[in-house]
Enzyme design. Structure first.
Site, mmCIF file in Angstrom:
data_model
loop_
_atom_site.group_PDB
_atom_site.id
_atom_site.type_symbol
_atom_site.label_atom_id
_atom_site.label_comp_id
_atom_site.label_asym_id
_atom_site.label_seq_id
_atom_site.Cartn_x
_atom_site.Cartn_y
_atom_site.Cartn_z
ATOM 1 N N LYS A 66 10.724 -21.657 -9.521
ATOM 2 C CA LYS A 66 9.938 -20.593 -8.879
ATOM 3 C C LYS A 66 10.792 -19.393 -8.457
ATOM 4 O O LYS A 66 10.448 -18.251 -8.746
ATOM 5 C CB LYS A 66 9.200 -21.162 -7.668
ATOM 6 N N ARG A 122 2.690 -24.723 -8.633
ATOM 7 C CA ARG A 122 1.513 -23.895 -8.899
ATOM 8 C C ARG A 122 1.755 -22.828 -9.975
ATOM 9 O O ARG A 122 0.831 -22.224 -10.478
ATOM 10 C CB ARG A 122 1.040 -23.234 -7.590
ATOM 11 N N LYS A 181 24.043 3.514 -32.546
ATOM 12 C CA LYS A 181 24.720 2.396 -31.882
ATOM 13 C C LYS A 181 26.195 2.731 -31.787
ATOM 14 O O LYS A 181 26.808 3.069 -32.787
ATOM 15 C CB LYS A 181 24.534 1.111 -32.684
ATOM 16 N N TYR A 234 20.493 6.507 -39.569
ATOM 17 C CA TYR A 234 21.213 5.472 -38.827
ATOM 18 C C TYR A 234 22.649 5.910 -38.609
ATOM 19 O O TYR A 234 23.390 6.147 -39.570
ATOM 20 C CB TYR A 234 21.202 4.126 -39.578
HETATM 21 C C1 UD1 Z 1 5.000 -22.676 3.951
HETATM 22 C C2 UD1 Z 1 4.632 -23.095 5.373
HETATM 23 C C3 UD1 Z 1 3.338 -22.403 5.802
HETATM 24 C C4 UD1 Z 1 3.498 -20.892 5.645
HETATM 25 C C5 UD1 Z 1 3.964 -20.515 4.247
HETATM 26 C C6 UD1 Z 1 4.311 -19.058 4.188
HETATM 27 C C7 UD1 Z 1 5.476 -25.394 5.598
HETATM 28 C C8 UD1 Z 1 5.100 -26.829 5.663
HETATM 29 N N1 UD1 Z 1 4.460 -24.529 5.453
HETATM 30 O O1 UD1 Z 1 3.976 -23.157 3.082
HETATM 31 O O2 UD1 Z 1 3.036 -22.701 7.143
HETATM 32 O O3 UD1 Z 1 2.273 -20.256 5.947
HETATM 33 O O4 UD1 Z 1 5.145 -21.265 3.887
HETATM 34 O O5 UD1 Z 1 4.644 -18.652 2.893
HETATM 35 O O6 UD1 Z 1 6.622 -25.058 5.705
HETATM 36 N N2 UD1 Z 1 11.248 -25.577 -0.202
HETATM 37 C C9 UD1 Z 1 12.468 -26.204 -0.200
HETATM 38 N N3 UD1 Z 1 12.516 -27.570 -0.155
HETATM 39 C C10 UD1 Z 1 11.411 -28.335 -0.084
HETATM 40 C C11 UD1 Z 1 10.147 -27.684 -0.063
HETATM 41 C C12 UD1 Z 1 10.102 -26.311 -0.117
HETATM 42 O O7 UD1 Z 1 13.504 -25.552 -0.268
HETATM 43 O O8 UD1 Z 1 11.533 -29.567 -0.038
HETATM 44 C C13 UD1 Z 1 11.205 -24.107 -0.271
HETATM 45 C C14 UD1 Z 1 10.382 -23.579 -1.436
HETATM 46 O O9 UD1 Z 1 11.186 -23.406 -2.590
HETATM 47 C C15 UD1 Z 1 9.876 -22.267 -0.904
HETATM 48 C C16 UD1 Z 1 9.832 -22.457 0.597
HETATM 49 O O10 UD1 Z 1 10.590 -23.622 0.876
HETATM 50 O O11 UD1 Z 1 10.753 -21.204 -1.211
HETATM 51 C C17 UD1 Z 1 8.393 -22.662 1.110
HETATM 52 O O12 UD1 Z 1 7.839 -23.797 0.467
HETATM 53 P P1 UD1 Z 1 6.378 -23.776 -0.111
HETATM 54 O O13 UD1 Z 1 6.115 -25.074 -0.769
HETATM 55 O O14 UD1 Z 1 6.145 -22.552 -0.902
HETATM 56 O O15 UD1 Z 1 5.542 -23.731 1.252
HETATM 57 P P2 UD1 Z 1 4.099 -23.136 1.456
HETATM 58 O O16 UD1 Z 1 3.096 -24.099 0.944
HETATM 59 O O17 UD1 Z 1 4.030 -21.759 0.952
HETATM 60 CA CA CA Z 2 5.298 -20.444 -0.391
#
Ligand code: UD1
Ligand code: CA
Length: 486
Positions: free
Chosen positions: A45, A38, A377, A392
């Protein structure tokens, strides 16, 4: 807390006659492998900055307040090497999730790393405002409730986009499940209690059942949130603890959310500084990084940026439009508008600007003045010395009570090497002089205006290095007369 403890909770084991208390082993896992689709960015990110630091670094700092860095595991995947390199200085561990198949999958990949612990605190690498105090409360609640899974929830004005917490009943700590926005019914979407993405798990319970997760959802991912349902089905306890500070759980999934978080972090920083006795006019216009320190009674005017490890003493005034990075500024200093200062030190009582540019390695002495359009500097400017206009000064050692006239230039570069200019105490450099380094101007000496100085000047001497003035009487009158005749 119930004394009939489970093994993974606070436990004591009987070894022979003496009962030794065994402390629980807690790890922190930070989910940081996602791409951040996003954000529409080349940069992963978790490396996007808020409050002057990458998102992930904020979370790592919080984690390091809870456990040792050696017990922190960041789960990385998208651009893993870049993330690892950027965070190597924190001393934490990394687990590679080479394919990102969801938050549940992230924890599956970390099984080996976490198997030696009793409990794991799970944080999101994209939610940087969480405090260690809140996580400590969450962990304590988890232990007291003897739960398999405890999640942090929050009540948001606008819960859109977050997973919603389905409680057994409004008053009950027990959770039946978490429903993601995309799968939520119209009624569920009205629930304002959201899943923050922070959890505590009993490690044994987590890994005995994580295999039951499926990808049967709109994203076709393994959702960590589905562990709530899995545990419920197995009659294991799942509870939620609601924070009273909902802003702490906000995540940065979009550029707009990052901007909101950045603003909040900086606002909090300004509030803290003000509480400590610093005046900040129009704090909303100032950009002050997390590690900046300012002593009481200093004044920060509108539109100032104080970045990196900048330290400012007491009673100092930073006027508008200054950008100051990684610098130490003493007390009773005035930095006038539009000055740029980087990697420099300014002693007490000095006056800088307007429009001075202090580049790295500039050491400005007590009560010294550096004025309009002066660039420095790698210099030392002694006590009470002045360089007030259009100058300078690079690679120079300048003593005390020296006057550097307008338009002075230290010619420090011969095209290949940099050379040093030494100007001893009490020297007067006349305006528009060039000092060709390496060179020394001795104590108390004078340099006549518009000189090009190429040889050392002895103490107390006068050096003049310019063509002699010639006066041709009547020359202009004669020229005019010639023009009128033709
Ligand atoms: C997630 C939660 C949601 C919650 C929200 C809060 C899930 C399915 N949903 O959604 O319920 O309200 O966080 O912010 O968990 N990441 C990994 N590996 C992956 C996928 C994601 O490490 O395969 C990490 C991302 O980098 C991120 C974090 O997990 O830092 C959360 O993932 P993200 O995709 O942002 O989840 P949300 O859609 O925000
Ligand atoms: Ca998130």
């Amino acid at each position: 807390m119930n004394q009939a403890k489970r093994k993974s909770s606070l436990s004591s084991s009987n070894t022979g006659k003496k009962a030794t208390k065994k402390s629980i082993r807690v790890a922190v896992a930070i989910m940081a492998a996602g791409k951040g689709t996003r954000l529409k960015s080349q940069l992963p990110k978790v490396l996007h900055e808020v409050g002057g630091m990458p998102l992930l670094e904020h979370v790592i700092r919080t984690a390091a307040r809870l456990v040792q860095p050696s017990d922190v595991y960041a789960i990385i995947g998208h651009e893993a090497e870049r993330v690892r390199a950027a965070m190597a200085h924190t001393g934490i561990n990394f687990v590679l999730q080479s394919e990102q198949r969801g938050t549940g999958h992230a924890l599956m990949v970390a099984q080996e790393a976490l198997s030696g612990y009793d409990n794991v605190i799970v944080l999101s690498g994209d939610a940087p405002m969480i405090s260690s105090a809140t996580i400590t409360n969450l962990k304590d609640f988890h232990l007291a409730e003897q739960a398999a899974m405890t999640l942090l929830s929050a009540e948001l004005e606008n819960p859109t986009g977050y997973g919603r917490v389905l409680r057994k009943s409004p008053k009950s700590a027990e959770v039946l499940g978490i429903v993601e926005e995309k799968s939520a019914s119209a009624a569920q979407k009205k629930l304002r209690e959201i899943n923050s993405g922070f959890y505590v798990f009993d490690v044994k319970e987590l890994y005995s059942r994580i295999g039951e997760l499926s990808t049967d959802n709109p994203h076709q991912e393994y959702y960590l949130t589905d562990m709530a349902r899995v545990f419920r089905n197995a009659r294991k306890r799942v509870v939620a603890w609601k924070t009273a500070i909902p802003s702490e759980v906000l995540g940065g999934n979009t550029r707009a959310e990052l901007a909101d978080i950045d603003q909040q972090i900086r606002f909090t920083k300004c509030r803290q500084l003000m509480a400590d006795g610093v005046t900040i006019f129009y704090p909303a216009t100032c950009v002050i990084d997390a590690d900046v320190e300012i002593a009481p009674d200093s004044v920060i005017e509108p539109n100032v940026q104080l970045l990196g490890k900048t330290k400012i003493g007491a009673n100092t005034r930073i006027r508008s439009y200054c950008v100051i990075r990684d610098s130490e500024i003493g007390s009773d200093v005035t930095v006038r508008p539009g000055s740029i200062i980087e990697g420099s030190q300014i002693a007490s009582g000095a006056i800088i600007g307007p429009y001075s540019h202090l580049r790295p390695g500039s050491h400005i002495g007590e009560r010294a003045h550096v004025g309009n359009f002066v660039e420095t500097k790698k210099i030392k400017l002694g006590k009470g010395s002045k360089a007030n206009h259009l100058t300078y000064l690079g690679d120079a050692e300048i003593g005390d009570s020296v006057n550097i006239g307008a338009g002075t230039i230290t010619c420090n570069y011969d095209g290949v090497h940099k050379h040093t200019t030494i100007i001893d105490d009490g020297v007067f450099i006349g305006s528009d002089s060039t000092l060709v380094a390496p060179i020394r101007v001795g104590k108390g000496a004078y340099v006549g205006a518009a000189s090009c100085i190429t040889e050392n000047v002895p103490d107390d001497a006068l050096a003049i290095g310019r063509g002699r003035q010639v006066v041709k009487e009547g020359w202009a009158r004669q020229k005019r007369a010639e023009r009128e005749r033709s």
